[in-house]
Design a protein around this motif. Structure first.
Motif, short mmCIF file in Angstrom:
data_model
loop_
_atom_site.label_atom_id
_atom_site.label_comp_id
_atom_site.label_asym_id
_atom_site.label_seq_id
_atom_site.Cartn_x
_atom_site.Cartn_y
_atom_site.Cartn_z
N THR A 1 -37.20 2.69 75.90
CA THR A 1 -38.29 3.35 75.17
C THR A 1 -39.08 2.41 74.27
OG1 THR A 1 -36.75 4.02 73.42
CG2 THR A 1 -37.14 5.59 75.22
N THR A 2 -38.59 1.19 74.07
CA THR A 2 -39.32 0.23 73.23
C THR A 2 -40.03 -0.83 74.06
OG1 THR A 2 -37.44 -1.30 72.99
CG2 THR A 2 -37.59 0.54 71.41
N ALA A 3 -39.83 -0.82 75.38
CA ALA A 3 -40.33 -1.91 76.22
C ALA A 3 -41.80 -1.73 76.60
CB ALA A 3 -39.49 -2.01 77.49
N THR A 4 -42.50 -2.86 76.65
CA THR A 4 -43.89 -2.86 77.12
C THR A 4 -44.02 -3.84 78.28
OG1 THR A 4 -44.43 -4.58 75.49
CG2 THR A 4 -44.88 -2.29 74.88
N ILE A 5 -44.94 -3.53 79.19
CA ILE A 5 -45.17 -4.40 80.34
C ILE A 5 -46.66 -4.65 80.49
CG2 ILE A 5 -45.16 -2.42 81.94
CD1 ILE A 5 -43.93 -4.35 84.05
N ARG B 1 -48.37 5.48 79.56
CA ARG B 1 -49.63 4.74 79.54
C ARG B 1 -49.70 3.77 78.36
NH1 ARG B 1 -53.40 2.64 82.50
NH2 ARG B 1 -52.53 0.95 81.29
N ASP B 2 -49.20 4.19 77.19
CA ASP B 2 -49.33 3.33 76.01
C ASP B 2 -48.37 2.15 76.02
OD1 ASP B 2 -47.00 4.76 75.56
OD2 ASP B 2 -47.44 5.20 73.46
N ARG B 3 -47.45 2.11 77.00
CA ARG B 3 -46.55 0.96 77.11
C ARG B 3 -46.88 0.08 78.31
NH1 ARG B 3 -41.29 1.64 77.81
NH2 ARG B 3 -40.95 3.88 78.01
N VAL B 4 -47.95 0.43 79.04
CA VAL B 4 -48.47 -0.44 80.11
C VAL B 4 -49.72 -1.10 79.55
CG1 VAL B 4 -49.34 -0.58 82.46
CG2 VAL B 4 -47.56 1.09 81.90
N ILE B 5 -49.60 -2.37 79.22
CA ILE B 5 -50.67 -3.09 78.52
C ILE B 5 -51.56 -3.80 79.54
CG2 ILE B 5 -51.19 -4.74 76.70
CD1 ILE B 5 -49.42 -2.29 75.87
N VAL B 6 -52.85 -3.50 79.50
CA VAL B 6 -53.80 -4.15 80.41
C VAL B 6 -54.03 -5.58 79.94
CG1 VAL B 6 -56.16 -4.15 81.28
CG2 VAL B 6 -54.90 -1.99 81.07
N ARG C 1 -45.69 -10.06 72.37
CA ARG C 1 -46.53 -8.85 72.34
C ARG C 1 -46.27 -7.94 73.54
NH1 ARG C 1 -52.41 -10.88 71.93
NH2 ARG C 1 -51.57 -12.90 72.60
N ILE C 2 -45.67 -8.49 74.59
CA ILE C 2 -45.19 -7.69 75.72
C ILE C 2 -43.80 -8.20 76.09
CG2 ILE C 2 -47.44 -7.03 76.70
CD1 ILE C 2 -47.22 -9.37 78.65
N ASP C 3 -43.02 -7.36 76.76
CA ASP C 3 -41.66 -7.74 77.15
C ASP C 3 -41.58 -8.26 78.58
OD1 ASP C 3 -40.20 -6.90 74.70
OD2 ASP C 3 -41.00 -4.93 75.26
N ALA C 4 -42.61 -7.96 79.36
CA ALA C 4 -42.66 -8.43 80.74
C ALA C 4 -44.11 -8.47 81.18
CB ALA C 4 -41.86 -7.51 81.66
#
Length: 234
Positions: free
Chosen positions: A100-104, A123-128, A143-146
């Motif tokens: 729940t804390t991960a961003t990609i 949507r808010d954890r998928v960073i364009v 700023r992103i995990d993957a």
């Protein structure tokens, strides 16, 4: 990386290098290269202008009906770039969704963005991410995990970044894999089968990986699927 022609006319690249080694093992010392436009490869093969096509001819059901493919040779699959050691243990887009804390990070509107969203990443954890260099920098800065792109693109970025603190996860489990194979004329299945025997030996021994991975391809991706699966794919 699939196929390249040097100034002297010598053909190199991952696909020809694999084929050259296999034919050498089959007792064919000299392989003569014939350059063809992409759209003319299958007609040329069917007309007998050459015996095999090794040039990134990706498997599709309609092509599988027209030629006798070997088992997969070169594949483009999805990959993730993460910090060294893969601290969050990502193997799939679903893994990102569960954390729940991960961003990609992924290109906007691209395949990787859609795969992440379809896997349940909010949507808010998928960073364009606008471009590859930005993706690497965002990962390095935390700023992103993957960061996700196809294997070839990720490997190229890693090579340019020259950062030992980055690691590539490929292929991403559950994501589509697209592969080529050596394409033989229908009726030449005996030659195709002999090719497959040597290809399997090379995959098992690690020789296959030694040939294709310097070009940026993933041996694991080619070994994760089969001709039957790829030819049946919709």
């Amino acid at each position: 990386p699939y196929t390249a022609v040097a100034a002297a006319g010598k053909v190199s690249g991952a696909a020809p290098d694999v084929a050259r080694e296999i034919f050498k093992r089959l007792g064919v010392a000299d392989v003569a290269a014939s350059i063809s436009e992409y759209g003319a490869m299958i007609p040329g093969l069917q007309a007998g202008r050459f015996d095999v096509v090794t040039a990134g001819l990706f498997m599709k059901p309609e092509r599988c009906a027209a030629v006798a493919y070997s088992e997969p040779v070169l594949c483009d699959a999805e990959a993730m770039l993460v910090k060294k050691g893969n601290p969050k243990g990502f193997k799939s887009y679903e893994d990102v969704a569960k954390d729940t804390t991960a961003t990609i990070g992924a290109p906007g509107g691209g395949t990787e963005e859609k795969l992440a969203l379809n896997a349940g990443v909010p949507r808010d954890r998928v960073i364009v991410v606008p471009d590859g260099q930005s993706g690497v920098k965002m990962l390095q800065d935390g700023r992103i995990d993957a960061y996700s792109l196809p294997v070839l693109s990720i490997n190229d970025l890693v090579k340019k970044a020259n950062d030992p603190n980055l690691e590539v996860i490929a292929p991403v489990q559950g994501a589509p894999v697209y592969c080529d194979g050596a394409a033989f004329k229908k009726g030449d299945e005996a030659l195709r089968d002999a090719f497959d025997v040597e290809l399997a030996k090379m995959k098992k021994s690690g020789e296959f990986a030694k040939i294709i991975e310097p070009y940026g391809f993933s041996a694991a991706a080619a070994m994760s699927t089969s001709r039957d699966k790829l030819c049946a794919a919709k």
